[in-house]
Design an enzyme around this catalytic site. Sequence first.
Site, PDB file in Angstrom:
ATOM      1  N   CYS A 275      -5.675  10.859   7.413  1.00  0.00           N
ATOM      2  CA  CYS A 275      -6.222  11.155   6.080  1.00  0.00           C
ATOM      3  C   CYS A 275      -7.395  12.128   6.132  1.00  0.00           C
ATOM      4  O   CYS A 275      -7.793  12.680   5.105  1.00  0.00           O
ATOM      5  CB  CYS A 275      -6.668   9.864   5.391  1.00  0.00           C
ATOM      6  SG  CYS A 275      -5.393   8.612   5.355  1.00  0.00           S
TER       7      CYS A 275
ATOM      8  N   HIS B 129     -12.309  10.252   0.277  1.00  0.00           N
ATOM      9  CA  HIS B 129     -10.887   9.950   0.446  1.00  0.00           C
ATOM     10  C   HIS B 129     -10.531   8.772  -0.467  1.00  0.00           C
ATOM     11  O   HIS B 129     -11.285   7.802  -0.567  1.00  0.00           O
ATOM     12  CB  HIS B 129     -10.603   9.612   1.909  1.00  0.00           C
ATOM     13  CG  HIS B 129      -9.204   9.158   2.130  1.00  0.00           C
ATOM     14  ND1 HIS B 129      -8.133   9.826   1.593  1.00  0.00           N
ATOM     15  CD2 HIS B 129      -8.695   8.086   2.795  1.00  0.00           C
ATOM     16  CE1 HIS B 129      -7.026   9.194   1.935  1.00  0.00           C
ATOM     17  NE2 HIS B 129      -7.343   8.140   2.648  1.00  0.00           N
TER      18      HIS B 129
ATOM     19  N   ASN C 164      -3.202   6.127  -2.292  1.00  0.00           N
ATOM     20  CA  ASN C 164      -3.693   6.859  -1.131  1.00  0.00           C
ATOM     21  C   ASN C 164      -2.643   7.899  -0.720  1.00  0.00           C
ATOM     22  O   ASN C 164      -1.558   7.531  -0.282  1.00  0.00           O
ATOM     23  CB  ASN C 164      -3.950   5.838  -0.004  1.00  0.00           C
ATOM     24  CG  ASN C 164      -4.456   6.471   1.272  1.00  0.00           C
ATOM     25  OD1 ASN C 164      -4.429   7.688   1.433  1.00  0.00           O
ATOM     26  ND2 ASN C 164      -4.896   5.624   2.197  1.00  0.00           N
TER      27      ASN C 164
HETATM   28  O1  UT7 Z   1      -6.414   5.981   4.413  1.00  0.00           O
HETATM   29  C1  UT7 Z   1      -6.806   5.101   5.420  1.00  0.00           C
HETATM   30  C2  UT7 Z   1      -5.863   4.009   5.479  1.00  0.00           C
HETATM   31  N1  UT7 Z   1      -6.047   2.785   4.835  1.00  0.00           N
HETATM   32  C3  UT7 Z   1      -7.079   2.214   4.206  1.00  0.00           C
HETATM   33  O2  UT7 Z   1      -8.100   2.759   3.971  1.00  0.00           O
HETATM   34  C4  UT7 Z   1      -6.921   0.790   3.812  1.00  0.00           C
HETATM   35  C5  UT7 Z   1      -8.114  -0.058   4.170  1.00  0.00           C
HETATM   36  N2  UT7 Z   1      -7.933  -1.440   3.837  1.00  0.00           N
HETATM   37  C6  UT7 Z   1      -7.785  -1.906   2.557  1.00  0.00           C
HETATM   38  O3  UT7 Z   1      -7.802  -1.138   1.630  1.00  0.00           O
HETATM   39  C7  UT7 Z   1      -7.657  -3.387   2.349  1.00  0.00           C
HETATM   40  O4  UT7 Z   1      -7.945  -4.053   3.554  1.00  0.00           O
HETATM   41  C8  UT7 Z   1      -6.259  -3.826   1.834  1.00  0.00           C
HETATM   42  C9  UT7 Z   1      -6.076  -3.357   0.400  1.00  0.00           C
HETATM   43  C10 UT7 Z   1      -5.171  -3.242   2.727  1.00  0.00           C
HETATM   44  C11 UT7 Z   1      -6.157  -5.347   1.852  1.00  0.00           C
HETATM   45  O5  UT7 Z   1      -7.204  -5.908   1.082  1.00  0.00           O
HETATM   46  P1  UT7 Z   1      -8.051  -7.120   1.680  1.00  0.00           P
HETATM   47  O6  UT7 Z   1      -8.959  -7.567   0.626  1.00  0.00           O
HETATM   48  O7  UT7 Z   1      -8.631  -6.641   2.978  1.00  0.00           O
HETATM   49  O8  UT7 Z   1      -6.941  -8.205   1.869  1.00  0.00           O
HETATM   50  P2  UT7 Z   1      -6.538  -8.974   3.203  1.00  0.00           P
HETATM   51  O9  UT7 Z   1      -5.814  -8.067   4.138  1.00  0.00           O
HETATM   52  O10 UT7 Z   1      -7.754  -9.690   3.694  1.00  0.00           O
HETATM   53  O11 UT7 Z   1      -5.522 -10.034   2.615  1.00  0.00           O
HETATM   54  C12 UT7 Z   1      -5.920 -11.056   1.723  1.00  0.00           C
HETATM   55  C13 UT7 Z   1      -4.696 -11.835   1.311  1.00  0.00           C
HETATM   56  C14 UT7 Z   1      -3.749 -12.180   2.458  1.00  0.00           C
HETATM   57  O12 UT7 Z   1      -3.255 -13.467   2.245  1.00  0.00           O
HETATM   58  P3  UT7 Z   1      -3.816 -14.707   3.105  1.00  0.00           P
HETATM   59  O13 UT7 Z   1      -3.532 -14.342   4.525  1.00  0.00           O
HETATM   60  O14 UT7 Z   1      -5.284 -14.752   2.790  1.00  0.00           O
HETATM   61  O15 UT7 Z   1      -3.020 -15.842   2.578  1.00  0.00           O
HETATM   62  C15 UT7 Z   1      -2.628 -11.172   2.313  1.00  0.00           C
HETATM   63  O16 UT7 Z   1      -1.407 -11.682   2.797  1.00  0.00           O
HETATM   64  O17 UT7 Z   1      -3.923 -11.045   0.394  1.00  0.00           O
HETATM   65  C16 UT7 Z   1      -2.559 -11.023   0.820  1.00  0.00           C
HETATM   66  N3  UT7 Z   1      -1.959  -9.762   0.415  1.00  0.00           N
HETATM   67  C17 UT7 Z   1      -1.385  -9.582  -0.782  1.00  0.00           C
HETATM   68  N4  UT7 Z   1      -1.201 -10.412  -1.830  1.00  0.00           N
HETATM   69  C18 UT7 Z   1      -0.581  -9.917  -2.911  1.00  0.00           C
HETATM   70  C19 UT7 Z   1      -1.896  -8.607   1.103  1.00  0.00           C
HETATM   71  N5  UT7 Z   1      -1.264  -7.671   0.374  1.00  0.00           N
HETATM   72  C20 UT7 Z   1      -0.935  -8.260  -0.800  1.00  0.00           C
HETATM   73  C21 UT7 Z   1      -0.284  -7.810  -1.951  1.00  0.00           C
HETATM   74  N6  UT7 Z   1      -0.132  -8.661  -2.988  1.00  0.00           N
HETATM   75  N7  UT7 Z   1       0.164  -6.541  -2.083  1.00  0.00           N
END
Ligand code: UT7
Length: 331
Positions: free
Chosen positions: A116, A256, A286
């Site tokens: 990115c 970004h 993104n």
């Molecule tokens: O361009 C560079 C590349 N990427 C990025 O910059 C992304 C950076 N990271 C993020 O933006 C965030 O970490 C995410 C949006 C990917 C995830 O958000 P988060 O608040 O860090 O969530 P998490 O990974 O801690 O997950 C929390 C919960 C999990 O469930 P459990 O394990 O707590 O039961 C996930 O399974 O949310 C769940 N989850 C979802 N639930 C509903 C993950 N994706 C989804 C979804 N819908 N789409």
Amino acid sequence: MNSLYSVGITGIGSYVPEKVITNYDLCEIVDTSNEWIVERTGIQERRIVDQSLSTSDIGTIAANKALEDSNTNPKEIDLIIVATATPDMAFPSTACIVQKNIQAINAAAFDISAGCSGFIYGLSIGFNFIKAGTYRKVLVIGGETLSKIVNWEDRNTCVLFGDGAGACILERCEEGFGFLTFDLGSDGNNGHLLIQPAGGSRLPASYETVSNRLHTIKMDGREVFKFAVRIIEKSSKEVLRKANIPLEQIDLLIPHQANMRIIQSAIKKLQLEENKVYINLDKYGNMSSASIPVALDEAYKKEFFSKGDIVLLVAFGAGLTWGATLLRWNK
Ligand code: UT7
């Protein structure tokens, strides 16, 4: 930076596909909700290319707009750089395909891989070639068709990404305007946090890689999140320090566009007012290397800044990589 002349952006253009995928559409495919996606990311919808189109196709549309904006004949272009994580194919480069499409017959052309951050890397390469006197006009494109490498069964990643392309023409400009400085960096030790495992020499395509979906994006979202917040602050401060410009003088920050919470945490750390930050991730998600040029083009056309204003661009991504630049807008 010491110089005999400055280098700036003299033409800009972008393109996003017409097809919109909303959060509600994604609820039909994976176990997610509009509320979760909006609350955790800020994304409401994203654009997806028609299956027949590739990165070079949409990169070409953006390039033609940038050429038109700067009134440049493609034959005048000396170098084409395409920043992408989704090239048309391993080789030839997507830049060479764009070269053919626009008939920039006098240009050298190559792709760069910096995730990115790729567009900022591309700008810095173009800037340095012009600064060194090697070339006069450089076309830099950030283009992605991430929909082609997303695992549409993985709710952790498929809600985040979209397709698009943005392009800029770089050339000499009025002294004191244009790019003031750059900061680039990488942390290969943490490259495993964001990868497309198969399709290269490590894991060439096979029945196994395809059935295990190893050609799609794998990401440790939480770790990338922490890295992003830290690096936006660090890299932004670094370009300000190098250019000897106080934060208060920034007219617009274009970060970004990965996640609203990343942007909010970073600007809180920077202590920058929210009205000085351009955000469009709600509409596009993104778009990796395309996020910044698309946002820059949109913000310019909406007159969020004008000649003489100071714009800070900052990105982070796969590699891991990061990059920032400060621009005194010259158009
Ligand atoms: O361009 C560079 C590349 N990427 C990025 O910059 C992304 C950076 N990271 C993020 O933006 C965030 O970490 C995410 C949006 C990917 C995830 O958000 P988060 O608040 O860090 O969530 P998490 O990974 O801690 O997950 C929390 C919960 C999990 O469930 P459990 O394990 O707590 O039961 C996930 O399974 O949310 C769940 N989850 C979802 N639930 C509903 C993950 N994706 C989804 C979804 N819908 N789409």
